[in-house]
Design a protein around this motif. Structure first.
Motif, PDB file in Angstrom:
ATOM      1  N   LEU A  59      15.004  -8.294 -17.802  1.00  0.00           N
ATOM      2  CA  LEU A  59      14.986  -9.323 -16.612  1.00  0.00           C
ATOM      3  C   LEU A  59      15.198 -10.713 -17.223  1.00  0.00           C
ATOM      4  O   LEU A  59      16.208 -11.565 -16.837  1.00  0.00           O
ATOM      5  N   LEU A  60      14.439 -11.110 -18.149  1.00  0.00           N
ATOM      6  CA  LEU A  60      14.367 -12.330 -18.824  1.00  0.00           C
ATOM      7  C   LEU A  60      15.817 -12.760 -19.341  1.00  0.00           C
ATOM      8  O   LEU A  60      16.340 -13.860 -19.181  1.00  0.00           O
ATOM      9  N   GLY A  61      16.311 -11.822 -20.442  1.00  0.00           N
ATOM     10  CA  GLY A  61      17.395 -11.982 -20.947  1.00  0.00           C
ATOM     11  C   GLY A  61      18.572 -12.095 -20.032  1.00  0.00           C
ATOM     12  O   GLY A  61      19.364 -12.906 -20.312  1.00  0.00           O
ATOM     13  N   ASN A  62      18.753 -11.119 -19.108  1.00  0.00           N
ATOM     14  CA  ASN A  62      20.129 -11.270 -18.177  1.00  0.00           C
ATOM     15  C   ASN A  62      20.062 -12.258 -17.407  1.00  0.00           C
ATOM     16  O   ASN A  62      21.075 -12.967 -17.258  1.00  0.00           O
ATOM     17  N   PHE A  63      18.782 -12.834 -16.771  1.00  0.00           N
ATOM     18  CA  PHE A  63      18.836 -13.771 -15.912  1.00  0.00           C
ATOM     19  C   PHE A  63      19.264 -15.168 -16.867  1.00  0.00           C
ATOM     20  O   PHE A  63      19.581 -16.120 -16.415  1.00  0.00           O
ATOM     21  N   LEU A 301      19.150   4.301 -19.535  1.00  0.00           N
ATOM     22  CA  LEU A 301      19.120   3.310 -18.344  1.00  0.00           C
ATOM     23  C   LEU A 301      18.462   2.047 -18.610  1.00  0.00           C
ATOM     24  O   LEU A 301      18.697   0.894 -17.875  1.00  0.00           O
ATOM     25  N   LEU A 302      17.400   1.991 -19.687  1.00  0.00           N
ATOM     26  CA  LEU A 302      16.587   0.657 -20.159  1.00  0.00           C
ATOM     27  C   LEU A 302      16.992   0.333 -21.302  1.00  0.00           C
ATOM     28  O   LEU A 302      16.929  -1.124 -21.132  1.00  0.00           O
ATOM     29  N   VAL A 303      17.415   1.022 -22.120  1.00  0.00           N
ATOM     30  CA  VAL A 303      17.870   0.175 -23.624  1.00  0.00           C
ATOM     31  C   VAL A 303      19.071  -0.526 -23.421  1.00  0.00           C
ATOM     32  O   VAL A 303      19.098  -1.762 -23.997  1.00  0.00           O
ATOM     33  N   PRO A 304      20.186  -0.282 -22.773  1.00  0.00           N
ATOM     34  CA  PRO A 304      21.243  -1.258 -22.773  1.00  0.00           C
ATOM     35  C   PRO A 304      21.228  -2.564 -22.005  1.00  0.00           C
ATOM     36  O   PRO A 304      21.414  -3.629 -22.595  1.00  0.00           O
ATOM     37  N   PRO A 305      20.337  -2.578 -20.952  1.00  0.00           N
ATOM     38  CA  PRO A 305      20.090  -3.841 -20.018  1.00  0.00           C
ATOM     39  C   PRO A 305      19.237  -4.735 -21.129  1.00  0.00           C
ATOM     40  O   PRO A 305      19.158  -5.880 -20.909  1.00  0.00           O
ATOM     41  N   MET A 306      18.224  -4.266 -21.872  1.00  0.00           N
ATOM     42  CA  MET A 306      17.411  -4.899 -22.738  1.00  0.00           C
ATOM     43  C   MET A 306      18.177  -5.316 -24.037  1.00  0.00           C
ATOM     44  O   MET A 306      17.961  -6.655 -24.376  1.00  0.00           O
TER      45      MET A 306
END
Length: 332
Positions: A59-63, A301-306
């Motif tokens: 959340l923090l990184g993509n925003f 589903l969690l590793v790439p967005p992070m």
């Protein structure tokens, strides 16, 4: 691809014992029951800590990526527009599963409405397909920038980027739209218990007490079409890029030019490797415990967005400079 490989798992999800669930005689369940991670129920709270941490970083990184690109005019270009699209798909994918997963782990809230389950399934599949398409668009952008740099600004204009973005969205929406409709028409007369943390497509349709071969064949066809086509285009793009790089006269020029592709290559690896590993464990790891399959399905589903915003934050100089700007001003 995480889930362009998602559907390649058709028929390979480890079966679970029906005697372990409360079978009933319903045909249209109003709710499904998500078990979380079968066999690791006692460790759910502990497992939630790394999952919650990865989600918070995502959340923090993509925003942050979205905010930096929006506020920095020098970043208003095709590569960064595609990066914003990637950030949005990552946010939607992770948000589709994590809140419900944490409610299972923390509050034992295992029920999910039938329609909500199909909606979650559709969002995961469609936005995963969109992510794969965006990686292709980013590869095309790098190809034009390196192989035909003088025409980059005339080929990838803002209207063209908007058309590519629209094609990405329509491809994800239309190709995966049959899945929830097919899943809705099956009678579910065995059980409403899903041995998973979210409504994974194959985990849902395997509960149906009907011939699901239409759904299975369509899933496999879409997966092969999406995966094969996207990997092919990325491979062709980077083959041409590498040929152009090796023609450069000096080693420094080659390294500098290849460095412009470094972030995108890392993102491709971060997106495809967890999905490929998950697929291989489903396809060949028949003796692998069910909880490992479920854990891997969550990780891809969690590793790439992070990782994606971290990769671009570290490797991309313009984003890194803009990110560190408040701190450098403070010390100066």
């Amino acid at each position: 691809m995480q889930e362009t490989l998602f559907c390649l798992n058709v028929g390979h999800l480890l079966p679970y014992s029906m005697s372990d669930s409360n079978s009933s005689d319903f045909t249209n369940p109003s709710t499904f029951i998500l078990l979380g991670i079968p066999g690791l129920e006692a460790a759910h709270v502990w497992i939630s800590i790394p999952f919650c941490t990865m989600y918070a970083i995502a959340l923090l990184g993509n925003f942050t990526i979205l905010f930096i690109v929006k506020t920095e005019l020098s970043l208003h270009g095709p590569m960064y527009y595609f990066l914003c699209m990637l950030a949005i798909t990552d946010l939607v994918r992770s948000t589709s599963i994590v809140p419900k997963m944490l409610s299972i782990f923390w509050f034992y809230s295992r029920e999910i409405n039938f329609s909500a389950c199909l909606t979650q399934m559709y969002f995961i599949l469609s936005f995963t397909t969109m992510q794969s398409s965006i990686l292709v668009a980013m590869a095309f952008d790098r190809y034009v920038a390196i192989c035909d740099p003088l025409r980059h600004s005339t080929i990838l204009t803002n209207p063209m980027v908007a058309k590519i973005g629209l094609a990405v969205v329509l491809r994800g929406i239309m190709l995966l739209l049959p899945h929830p409709f097919l899943a809705r028409r099956w009678p579910y007369c065995r059980t409403n218990i899903i041995p998973h943390t979210y409504c994974e497509h194959i985990a849902v349709v395997k509960l149906a007490c009907a011939d699901i071969s239409v759904s299975s064949y369509y899933s496999l066809s879409v997966a092969l079409f999406v995966t094969a086509l996207d990997v092919f285009f990325i491979a062709v793009s980077y083959t041409q890029i590498l040929r152009a790089i090796f023609r450069l006269p000096t080693k420094d020029a080659r390294l500098k030019t290849f460095g412009t592709c470094g972030s995108h290559l890392c993102v491709i690896l971060a997106s495809y490797i967890p999905a490929l590993f998950s697929f291989l464990t489903h396809r060949f790891g028949h003796n692998v415990p069910l909880h490992f399959h479920v854990l891997m399905a969550n990780m891809y589903l969690l590793v790439p967005p992070m990782l994606n915003p971290i990769i671009y934050g570290v490797r991309n100089q313009q984003i890194r400079v803009r990110l560190l700007q408040p701190f450098t001003h403070k010390w100066n």
